[in-house]
Design a protein around this motif. Structure first.
Motif, PDB file in Angstrom:
ATOM      1  N   HIS A   1       9.077 -41.076-102.578  1.00  0.00           N
ATOM      2  CA  HIS A   1       9.341 -40.720-103.969  1.00  0.00           C
ATOM      3  C   HIS A   1       8.157 -39.964-104.555  1.00  0.00           C
ATOM      4  CE1 HIS A   1      10.946 -40.984-107.986  1.00  0.00           C
ATOM      5  NE2 HIS A   1       9.770 -41.529-108.398  1.00  0.00           N
ATOM      6  N   PHE A   2       6.960 -40.369-104.243  1.00  0.00           N
ATOM      7  CA  PHE A   2       5.739 -39.723-104.735  1.00  0.00           C
ATOM      8  C   PHE A   2       5.633 -38.308-104.165  1.00  0.00           C
ATOM      9  CE2 PHE A   2       1.213 -38.772-104.240  1.00  0.00           C
ATOM     10  CZ  PHE A   2       0.813 -38.802-105.580  1.00  0.00           C
ATOM     11  N   SER A   3       5.960 -38.134-102.916  1.00  0.00           N
ATOM     12  CA  SER A   3       5.917 -36.825-102.274  1.00  0.00           C
ATOM     13  C   SER A   3       6.923 -35.868-102.902  1.00  0.00           C
ATOM     14  CB  SER A   3       6.201 -36.971-100.776  1.00  0.00           C
ATOM     15  OG  SER A   3       5.203 -37.747-100.171  1.00  0.00           O
ATOM     16  N   GLN A   4       8.087 -36.345-103.308  1.00  0.00           N
ATOM     17  CA  GLN A   4       9.108 -35.506-103.943  1.00  0.00           C
ATOM     18  C   GLN A   4       8.633 -34.999-105.294  1.00  0.00           C
ATOM     19  OE1 GLN A   4      12.069 -34.671-102.452  1.00  0.00           O
ATOM     20  NE2 GLN A   4      12.243 -33.261-104.171  1.00  0.00           N
ATOM     21  N   ASP A   5       7.893 -35.852-106.020  1.00  0.00           N
ATOM     22  CA  ASP A   5       7.339 -35.417-107.316  1.00  0.00           C
ATOM     23  C   ASP A   5       6.353 -34.274-107.127  1.00  0.00           C
ATOM     24  OD1 ASP A   5       8.835 -37.268-108.638  1.00  0.00           O
ATOM     25  OD2 ASP A   5       7.211 -38.770-108.810  1.00  0.00           O
ATOM     26  N   LYS A   6       5.542 -34.373-106.089  1.00  0.00           N
ATOM     27  CA  LYS A   6       4.570 -33.325-105.811  1.00  0.00           C
ATOM     28  C   LYS A   6       5.270 -32.011-105.450  1.00  0.00           C
ATOM     29  CE  LYS A   6       0.847 -34.107-103.564  1.00  0.00           C
ATOM     30  NZ  LYS A   6      -0.122 -34.491-102.505  1.00  0.00           N
ATOM     31  N   VAL A   7       6.358 -32.136-104.698  1.00  0.00           N
ATOM     32  CA  VAL A   7       7.130 -30.946-104.332  1.00  0.00           C
ATOM     33  C   VAL A   7       7.731 -30.297-105.573  1.00  0.00           C
ATOM     34  CG1 VAL A   7       9.190 -30.140-103.129  1.00  0.00           C
ATOM     35  CG2 VAL A   7       7.616 -31.709-101.990  1.00  0.00           C
ATOM     36  N   ASN A   8       8.289 -31.114-106.450  1.00  0.00           N
ATOM     37  CA  ASN A   8       8.883 -30.591-107.693  1.00  0.00           C
ATOM     38  C   ASN A   8       7.839 -29.901-108.565  1.00  0.00           C
ATOM     39  OD1 ASN A   8      11.363 -31.554-106.924  1.00  0.00           O
ATOM     40  ND2 ASN A   8      11.167 -33.488-108.061  1.00  0.00           N
ATOM     41  N   LEU A   9       6.650 -30.515-108.632  1.00  0.00           N
ATOM     42  CA  LEU A   9       5.568 -29.933-109.420  1.00  0.00           C
ATOM     43  C   LEU A   9       5.126 -28.599-108.823  1.00  0.00           C
ATOM     44  CD1 LEU A   9       3.513 -30.157-111.715  1.00  0.00           C
ATOM     45  CD2 LEU A   9       2.023 -31.449-110.160  1.00  0.00           C
ATOM     46  N   PHE A  10       5.055 -28.574-107.497  1.00  0.00           N
ATOM     47  CA  PHE A  10       4.653 -27.342-106.811  1.00  0.00           C
ATOM     48  C   PHE A  10       5.667 -26.223-107.062  1.00  0.00           C
ATOM     49  CE2 PHE A  10       4.888 -24.654-103.008  1.00  0.00           C
ATOM     50  CZ  PHE A  10       3.611 -24.111-103.029  1.00  0.00           C
ATOM     51  N   LEU A  11       6.943 -26.573-106.985  1.00  0.00           N
ATOM     52  CA  LEU A  11       7.997 -25.580-107.234  1.00  0.00           C
ATOM     53  C   LEU A  11       7.958 -25.080-108.680  1.00  0.00           C
ATOM     54  CD1 LEU A  11      10.980 -27.197-105.292  1.00  0.00           C
ATOM     55  CD2 LEU A  11       9.605 -25.215-104.619  1.00  0.00           C
ATOM     56  N   ALA A  12       7.683 -25.974-109.605  1.00  0.00           N
ATOM     57  CA  ALA A  12       7.601 -25.583-111.017  1.00  0.00           C
ATOM     58  C   ALA A  12       6.433 -24.631-111.251  1.00  0.00           C
ATOM     59  CB  ALA A  12       7.457 -26.827-111.892  1.00  0.00           C
ATOM     60  N   LEU A  13       5.296 -24.958-110.617  1.00  0.00           N
ATOM     61  CA  LEU A  13       4.121 -24.075-110.754  1.00  0.00           C
ATOM     62  C   LEU A  13       4.399 -22.699-110.149  1.00  0.00           C
ATOM     63  CD1 LEU A  13       1.219 -26.574-109.932  1.00  0.00           C
ATOM     64  CD2 LEU A  13       1.764 -25.552-112.162  1.00  0.00           C
ATOM     65  N   CYS A  14       5.081 -22.673-109.020  1.00  0.00           N
ATOM     66  CA  CYS A  14       5.437 -21.400-108.389  1.00  0.00           C
ATOM     67  C   CYS A  14       6.339 -20.568-109.301  1.00  0.00           C
ATOM     68  CB  CYS A  14       6.144 -21.649-107.052  1.00  0.00           C
ATOM     69  SG  CYS A  14       5.031 -22.237-105.744  1.00  0.00           S
ATOM     70  N   ALA A  15       7.298 -21.244-109.942  1.00  0.00           N
ATOM     71  CA  ALA A  15       8.205 -20.537-110.847  1.00  0.00           C
ATOM     72  C   ALA A  15       7.444 -19.934-112.027  1.00  0.00           C
ATOM     73  CB  ALA A  15       9.295 -21.491-111.346  1.00  0.00           C
ATOM     74  N   ILE A  16       6.468 -20.703-112.555  1.00  0.00           N
ATOM     75  CA  ILE A  16       5.660 -20.220-113.667  1.00  0.00           C
ATOM     76  C   ILE A  16       4.826 -19.017-113.245  1.00  0.00           C
ATOM     77  CG2 ILE A  16       3.743 -20.795-115.203  1.00  0.00           C
ATOM     78  CD1 ILE A  16       4.799 -23.674-115.255  1.00  0.00           C
ATOM     79  N   ILE A  17       4.225 -19.101-112.054  1.00  0.00           N
ATOM     80  CA  ILE A  17       3.387 -18.002-111.546  1.00  0.00           C
ATOM     81  C   ILE A  17       4.228 -16.749-111.322  1.00  0.00           C
ATOM     82  CG2 ILE A  17       1.994 -17.227-109.592  1.00  0.00           C
ATOM     83  CD1 ILE A  17       1.030 -20.145-109.317  1.00  0.00           C
TER      84      ILE A  17
END
Length: 227
Positions: free
Chosen positions: A10-26
């Motif tokens: 579950h913790f790893s999925q949160d990190k993935v979601n955060l990474f994807l969100a940051l990529c979208a922002i960039i």
């Protein structure tokens, strides 16, 4: 043990979601910046394509007429039309917006010269004294629209045997006059130029006192000229 693995997953999925969100922002920021650069480049292209460049030129020969003629000319060597707001002459630290005032200050009393020719014209109306003695033809530059490649003949004085003295004085003094022209493009970008290539962009052209147009711009026409 199973609960611990689920928690770690579950913790790893949160990190993935955060990474994807940051990529979208960039990606969004990069796309916005690319659009900005493209719009800025397009604006510069349009500005360059409509940029006027005014030059002040003086000479003492008319190659077409093969005659000695002093000329002041305002040329547009740029890519777009120029709306002239004002043209200012500076001679010995004093400013003139009327070419007649400048000539009177530097060279000779042009008003007296005009009056003398008018008196002669009245006495002998069949003789074109303005043509025979040589008169100054002028144009008024303020609020004139100059197309790219176009020009305004500000002053022209052809040399004759009667005005040789005045002509030579003006021919020497023309090198000591400085010209300043303020003009705007069709995009309302305004510039001040010394007429020799040095141009500075300004927010708007400074207001000046309205100059009166020169009334006499062409010689008086007569039916018969003196031989």
């Amino acid at each position: 043990m199973k609960e611990k693995k689920q928690s770690k997953l579950h913790f790893s999925q949160d990190k993935v979601n955060l990474f994807l969100a940051l990529c979208a922002i960039i990606i969004s920021a990069a796309s916005f910046y690319a659009t900005f650069l493209q719009a800025n480049a397009a604006e510069k292209q349009v500005k360059a394509a409509t940029w006027p460049w005014m030059q002040f030129v003086s000479g003492n020969a008319n190659m077409e007429k093969r005659s000695q003629e002093i000329t002041f000319t305002l040329k547009n060597s740029g890519a777009g039309p120029a709306l002239v707001k004002y043209l200012k002459y500076t001679y010995q630290g004093k400013e003139y917006y009327d070419v007649y005032d400048f000539i009177t200050a530097c060279c000779f009393d042009i008003k007296a010269y005009e009056t003398a020719l008018q008196e002669l014209q009245k006495k002998s109306p069949k003789v074109n004294f303005f043509r025979e003695f040589g008169w100054i033809t002028t144009s008024f530059a303020q609020n004139a629209l100059v197309p790219p490649g176009g020009s305004i003949s500000l002053l022209a004085l052809e040399k004759t045997k009667y005005n040789e003295k005045f002509w030579q004085i003006l021919d020497k003094k023309r090198f000591k006059v400085k010209a300043e022209v303020c003009y705007c493009s069709i995009l309302e970008n305004c510039y001040i130029s010394n007429g020799k290539g040095d141009t500075q962009e300004v927010e708007m052209c400074p207001a000046i006192v309205e100059s009166k147009p020169i009334v006499k711009t062409t010689p008086v026409e007569t039916k018969k000229a003196a031989k």
